[in-house]
Motif scaffolding. Structure first.
Motif, PDB file in Angstrom:
ATOM      1  N   ASP A  40       0.842  -1.187   0.000  1.00  0.00           N
ATOM      2  CA  ASP A  40       0.000   0.000   0.000  1.00  0.00           C
ATOM      3  C   ASP A  40       0.883   1.244   0.000  1.00  0.00           C
ATOM      4  N   ALA A  41       0.872   1.967  -1.112  1.00  0.00           N
ATOM      5  CA  ALA A  41       1.764   3.118  -1.268  1.00  0.00           C
ATOM      6  C   ALA A  41       1.323   4.297  -0.403  1.00  0.00           C
ATOM      7  N   SER A  42       0.087   4.265   0.093  1.00  0.00           N
ATOM      8  CA  SER A  42      -0.399   5.404   0.880  1.00  0.00           C
ATOM      9  C   SER A  42       0.016   5.306   2.347  1.00  0.00           C
ATOM     10  N   ALA A  43       0.574   4.177   2.756  1.00  0.00           N
ATOM     11  CA  ALA A  43       1.032   4.032   4.142  1.00  0.00           C
ATOM     12  C   ALA A  43       2.523   3.721   4.135  1.00  0.00           C
ATOM     13  N   LEU A  44       3.287   4.490   4.888  1.00  0.00           N
ATOM     14  CA  LEU A  44       4.731   4.283   4.914  1.00  0.00           C
ATOM     15  C   LEU A  44       5.087   2.991   5.642  1.00  0.00           C
ATOM     16  N   PRO A  45       6.061   2.264   5.118  1.00  0.00           N
ATOM     17  CA  PRO A  45       6.565   1.110   5.867  1.00  0.00           C
ATOM     18  C   PRO A  45       7.212   1.583   7.166  1.00  0.00           C
ATOM     19  N   GLU A  46       7.210   0.741   8.170  1.00  0.00           N
ATOM     20  CA  GLU A  46       7.798   1.108   9.453  1.00  0.00           C
ATOM     21  C   GLU A  46       8.958   0.197   9.800  1.00  0.00           C
ATOM     22  N   TYR A  47      10.028   0.822  10.247  1.00  0.00           N
ATOM     23  CA  TYR A  47      11.207   0.084  10.697  1.00  0.00           C
ATOM     24  C   TYR A  47      11.364   0.350  12.177  1.00  0.00           C
ATOM     25  N   GLU A  48      11.756  -0.674  12.915  1.00  0.00           N
ATOM     26  CA  GLU A  48      11.832  -0.506  14.348  1.00  0.00           C
ATOM     27  C   GLU A  48      12.865  -1.460  14.934  1.00  0.00           C
ATOM     28  N   ALA A  49      13.477  -1.068  16.030  1.00  0.00           N
ATOM     29  CA  ALA A  49      14.395  -1.971  16.727  1.00  0.00           C
ATOM     30  C   ALA A  49      14.114  -1.928  18.219  1.00  0.00           C
ATOM     31  N   HIS A  50      14.283  -3.098  18.846  1.00  0.00           N
ATOM     32  CA  HIS A  50      14.205  -3.181  20.302  1.00  0.00           C
ATOM     33  C   HIS A  50      15.498  -3.765  20.818  1.00  0.00           C
ATOM     34  N   CYS A  51      15.954  -3.218  21.921  1.00  0.00           N
ATOM     35  CA  CYS A  51      17.172  -3.744  22.519  1.00  0.00           C
ATOM     36  C   CYS A  51      16.825  -5.025  23.275  1.00  0.00           C
ATOM     37  N   VAL A  52      17.494  -6.117  22.922  1.00  0.00           N
ATOM     38  CA  VAL A  52      17.247  -7.387  23.614  1.00  0.00           C
ATOM     39  C   VAL A  52      18.493  -7.816  24.382  1.00  0.00           C
ATOM     40  N   SER A  53      19.334  -6.833  24.729  1.00  0.00           N
ATOM     41  CA  SER A  53      20.508  -7.140  25.549  1.00  0.00           C
ATOM     42  C   SER A  53      20.063  -7.324  26.994  1.00  0.00           C
ATOM     43  N   GLY A  54      20.857  -8.011  27.731  1.00  0.00           N
ATOM     44  CA  GLY A  54      20.544  -8.179  29.151  1.00  0.00           C
ATOM     45  C   GLY A  54      20.613  -9.629  29.540  1.00  0.00           C
ATOM     46  N   GLU A  55      21.016  -9.895  30.765  1.00  0.00           N
ATOM     47  CA  GLU A  55      21.236 -11.266  31.220  1.00  0.00           C
ATOM     48  C   GLU A  55      19.929 -11.989  31.510  1.00  0.00           C
TER      49      GLU A  55
END
Ligand SMILES: [Zn+2]
Ligand SMILES: [Zn+2]
Length: 201
Positions: free
Chosen positions: A139-154
């Protein structure tokens, strides 16, 4: 033994279709097709129901991986020899192995997108649904979304997130900043877009 009988070969730990006898051996064919192999007639036995089912499932998986399945909902297959396709397919395999359904979807989305951009579509014959006159397009009328979550941690993931970004570069910038501040180095990245079905003709 009847040709076509499914037998278990302990030597290769595989289920095969009994073909015939050649000399001291019997010839077995993989379920779903492929190269025949020789087995010792004294050792093979009729496969149990569970073994037959498992072999059938495996054959179906192999088929869809090779893109021979006729199911239009199947995931895109990598174009042989393309490193980018291979990388995305490997990422998808890893996600599958980890039962991470959303990561599998991400990999499929990226693979389709890459194939659209680089190969001019998915490999021949894959995007044309012969009996269903719809094409699926971004759908060209909605921008794609890029995202990152930090999964570091013990014990628990850090959980910090970039929030939805409109370009991968923004996500990377956020990652660099977060790593700079926290020394965290592991992230889960995701991509989302919107797709619409367009009726053909
Ligand atoms: Zn490719
Ligand atoms: Zn963090």
């Amino acid at each position: 033994m009847e040709p076509g009988t499914l037998v278990y070969d302990p030597e290769t730990r595989k289920v095969g279709e009994y073909q015939d006898k050649t000399g001291p051996y019997v010839m077995l064919r993989p379920v779903g097709g492929g190269r025949e192999w020789q087995a010792d007639p004294a050792r093979i036995r009729v496969a149990t129901l569970e073994e037959r089912l498992r072999a059938g499932v495996r054959a179906a998986n192999d088929r869809s991986r090779e893109g021979l399945s006729a199911d239009p909902t199947r995931p895109p297959a990598p174009v042989p020899g393309c490193a980018a396709c291979e990388e995305l397919a490997a990422r998808r395999d890893k996600a599958r192995a980890a039962f991470d359904a959303s990561a599998v979807t991400d990999a499929n989305v990226l693979l389709r997108r890459h194939q659209r951009e680089v190969h001019g579509g998915e490999p021949a014959g894959r995007r044309i649904f012969r009996y269903v006159p719809y094409t699926i397009v971004q759908d060209a009328s909605a921008l794609p979304e890029y995202e990152a979550h930090c999964v570091s941690g013990e014990d628990a993931d850090c959980g910090a997130g970039s929030g939805p970004c409109s370009a991968p570069a923004e996500v990377e910038e956020w990652q660099r900043r977060h790593t700079q501040e926290t020394l965290h180095t592991r992230y889960r990245r995701s991509f989302a877009d919107y797709a619409v079905l367009e009726r053909q003709g």
